[in-house]
Write a protein that holds these residues in place. Structure first.
Motif, PDB file in Angstrom:
ATOM      1  N   GLY A 239      28.982  44.935 103.385  1.00 56.24           N
ATOM      2  CA  GLY A 239      29.675  44.795 104.962  1.00 56.24           C
ATOM      3  C   GLY A 239      28.883  44.199 105.312  1.00 56.24           C
ATOM      4  O   GLY A 239      28.023  43.424 105.311  1.00 56.24           O
ATOM      5  N   LYS A 263      31.481  46.781  95.339  1.00 56.26           N
ATOM      6  CA  LYS A 263      31.326  46.949  97.108  1.00 56.26           C
ATOM      7  C   LYS A 263      31.077  48.027  97.712  1.00 56.26           C
ATOM      8  O   LYS A 263      30.712  49.020  97.650  1.00 56.26           O
ATOM      9  N   GLY A 265      29.219  49.391 100.944  1.00 51.34           N
ATOM     10  CA  GLY A 265      29.616  49.346 102.351  1.00 51.34           C
ATOM     11  C   GLY A 265      28.651  49.183 104.056  1.00 51.34           C
ATOM     12  O   GLY A 265      27.535  48.769 102.975  1.00 51.34           O
ATOM     13  N   ASP A 266      28.892  49.301 104.768  1.00 54.70           N
ATOM     14  CA  ASP A 266      28.220  48.979 105.703  1.00 54.70           C
ATOM     15  C   ASP A 266      26.881  49.563 105.808  1.00 54.70           C
ATOM     16  O   ASP A 266      26.696  51.401 105.771  1.00 54.70           O
ATOM     17  N   THR A 281      31.577  51.283  94.345  1.00 56.09           N
ATOM     18  CA  THR A 281      31.812  51.519  95.857  1.00 56.09           C
ATOM     19  C   THR A 281      30.478  52.009  96.201  1.00 56.09           C
ATOM     20  O   THR A 281      30.029  53.291  95.880  1.00 56.09           O
ATOM     21  N   GLY A 283      29.105  53.116  99.344  1.00 54.15           N
ATOM     22  CA  GLY A 283      29.363  54.061 100.733  1.00 54.15           C
ATOM     23  C   GLY A 283      28.704  53.596 101.884  1.00 54.15           C
ATOM     24  O   GLY A 283      27.502  53.301 101.938  1.00 54.15           O
ATOM     25  N   ASP A 284      28.846  53.530 102.973  1.00 51.84           N
ATOM     26  CA  ASP A 284      28.379  53.842 103.532  1.00 51.84           C
ATOM     27  C   ASP A 284      27.390  53.814 104.392  1.00 51.84           C
ATOM     28  O   ASP A 284      27.071  54.652 103.659  1.00 51.84           O
ATOM     29  N   ASP A 297      29.854  54.963  91.053  1.00 54.31           N
ATOM     30  CA  ASP A 297      30.166  54.986  92.920  1.00 54.31           C
ATOM     31  C   ASP A 297      28.909  55.565  93.350  1.00 54.31           C
ATOM     32  O   ASP A 297      28.663  57.088  92.867  1.00 54.31           O
ATOM     33  N   ALA A 300      28.657  58.153 100.586  1.00 51.66           N
ATOM     34  CA  ALA A 300      28.242  57.292 101.876  1.00 51.66           C
ATOM     35  C   ALA A 300      26.864  58.453 102.311  1.00 51.66           C
ATOM     36  O   ALA A 300      26.745  59.666 101.594  1.00 51.66           O
TER      37      ALA A 300
END
Length: 343
Positions: A239, A263, A265-266, A281, A283-284, A297, A300
């Protein structure tokens, strides 16, 4: 290609300069005066430039930021970089020709970056002129790529205390150069020009020690600190505003195909020596501690550390981060929250 190989040496003195450049003539004449005693006086008289009559003096690290803020926009990043080059040449005249070829003979960031990458990545099989035309064409046709380039420059300057000026990053930071090369390779990949994209990937891996599959999707505002040993798989996604340190792997588990990579995140911070494996994932605003192996995972704004990685504070009540770790670059605050780190 054979004809291109034969002309490589003749082209080397030009360093793949843009044949359509016109406005650079004035800068070239001004820069040529660096060999004259009055050069430093001329540079010193320029607005917002540091005094360099004493070559032992070093400009304040915030001078470039102040100049950029005063000019007020990303389109003015390039003039600030040219001023930095003039200042550096004043401090170290032995670099006059280098800054002339790399910065001051170009009228735009697009041209200078195409030149820098083409010189770095050319070899006996593919000449710098060919690569320059390829990079310059992509940069001119894809404004979103140049927007990402400028965001990356700012990210490195703001977050890495070792980066003193924008041209310090632009000329010397292989993580920055590798990721800008990848942006071109990814564009070629999306156009179905896979062979050429793979060629760029291979040259970036050989020259910079960074291996990013052309299919990987990467946002902007990326800091890749040191960068040696960074590996990013084909279906990985990174991201915006992410900070990555050296020896980071965004890879697959080896037992699946298709969409098989992480993946990110930001605003994520990924510490040195981290392996994030599989289609998971992050998380942001999450933080991954150095040396961690992440297989699941990460929510965030949470911190994961260890091998296998666990959430700081426990799975049921993980500690939430108040600030984006990619901006704070704080890689040790979680230690006080985890008794396992007590020595």
């Amino acid at each position: 290609m054979a004809a291109c190989i034969d002309t490589t040496r003749r082209e080397s003195c030009q360093l793949s300069r843009d044949p359509n450049r016109s406005q650079g003539d004035d800068l070239s004449r001004k820069f040529a005066k660096c060999r004259r005693p009055s050069f430093c006086d001329r540079v010193s008289s320029m607005s917002m430039m540091p005094t360099c009559q004493n070559r032992g003096e070093v400009a304040s690290s915030s001078a470039s930021d102040e100049a950029l803020d005063a000019r007020g926009g990303e389109d003015d990043l390039w003039p600030v970089m040219q001023e930095e080059a003039l200042s550096d040449a004043c401090q170290e005249p032995i670099l006059c020709s280098y800054y002339q070829d790399s910065i001051l003979s170009h009228i735009s960031l697009e041209s200078a970056l195409a030149n820098q990458l083409s010189v770095k990545l050319s070899n006996s099989s593919i000449c710098s002129r060919t690569l320059f035309d390829l990079f310059k064409g992509v940069f001119d046709d894809e404004p979103e790529i140049m927007s990402a380039v400028r965001a990356d420059l700012r990210a490195v300057k703001q977050r890495d205390p070792a980066c003193k000026t924008y041209i310090h990053c632009f000329l010397n930071f292989k993580g920055f150069l590798a990721f800008q090369s990848h942006r071109v390779a990814h564009k070629l990949w999306s156009q179905g020009r896979e062979s050429l994209a793979f060629l760029l990937q291979n040259r970036v891996s050989e020259v910079f020690g960074v291996d990013i599959h052309p299919g990987a999707r990467i946002g902007q505002g990326i800091l890749v600190d040191h960068a040696t040993g960074v590996v990013v798989g084909e279906t990985a996604v990174i991201g915006n505003d992410v900070s990555i340190l050296h020896n980071v792997t965004l890879g697959g588990t080896g037992k699946v195909s298709g969409d098989r990579h992480p993946k990110i995140g930001d605003g994520v911070l990924i510490g040195a020596g981290t392996c994030i494996l599989g289609n998971i994932t992050i998380g942001d605003g999450a933080k991954i501690g150095a040396g961690s192996v992440v297989l699941k995972d990460v929510p965030a704004r949470r911190t994961a550390v260890g091998n296998p990685a666990r959430l700081v504070g426990g799975k049921e009540n993980p500690i939430e981060l108040e600030k984006l770790p990619s901006f704070t670059m704080d890689q040790t605050s979680h230690i006080s929250e985890c008794s396992d780190y007590v020595i």
